[in-house]
Design a protein around this motif. Structure first.
Motif: not given
Length: 113
Positions: A10-11, A14-15, A17-18
Motif C-alpha cells: 500500500d505504501k 502511494e509513493f 502515485l505521488g
C-alpha cells in the motif's frame, strides 16, 4: 512485514502515485515557462537578422548586419530614440519600441568620455 511498514504494498503504491503526479506537475510547469519572456534574458529573443535599417540625420542607413549595428551603438551614433526598421515592421519605430534592438542598446556600455 505489517501494513504500517514503508515497504508494504500500500505504501509503495502511494509513493509511486505521488511520484507520478509530481513528474506531471514538473512537465506542465516547464512547458508553460518555455514560452515566457524574461526581460534581460539572453535566450528569450531571437537572434538579429542582417537587415537592420536606422535613421541617422534624417537619412536611412542600411541594411546593417548585427555587428555593424553594435558598432554604431558602441560609437554613440545611435541610442534608444533612433528610428529603426526591419523587414516585417509596418513603419519606422524608435529603437526603444523594438525589443531585439533595445536589448543591444541597453546592454552596451556607453562610449568613453
Amino acid at each position: 512485514m505489517n501494513n504500517n511498514s514503508f515497504f508494504s504494498i500500500d505504501k509503495l503504491v502511494e509513493f509511486g502515485l505521488g511520484l507520478g503526479i509530481a513528474q506531471q506537475m514538473v512537465t506542465m510547469m516547464n512547458q508553460s515557462m518555455k514560452g515566457m519572456y524574461v526581460p534581460g534574458s539572453y535566450m528569450a529573443l531571437p537572434t538579429l537578422q542582417d537587415n537592420i535599417y536606422i535613421g541617422i540625420n534624417g537619412l536611412a542607413t542600411g541594411p546593417l548586419s548585427a555587428s555593424e549595428f553594435k558598432n554604431f551603438v558602441s560609437n554613440g551614433k545611435i541610442n534608444k530614440d533612433t528610428l529603426s526598421w526591419m523587414p516585417g515592421m509596418m513603419e519606422w519605430k524608435p529603437i526603444e519600441q523594438v525589443p531585439e534592438l533595445l536589448k543591444i542598446v541597453a546592454l552596451s556600455p556607453p562610449p568613453l568620455p
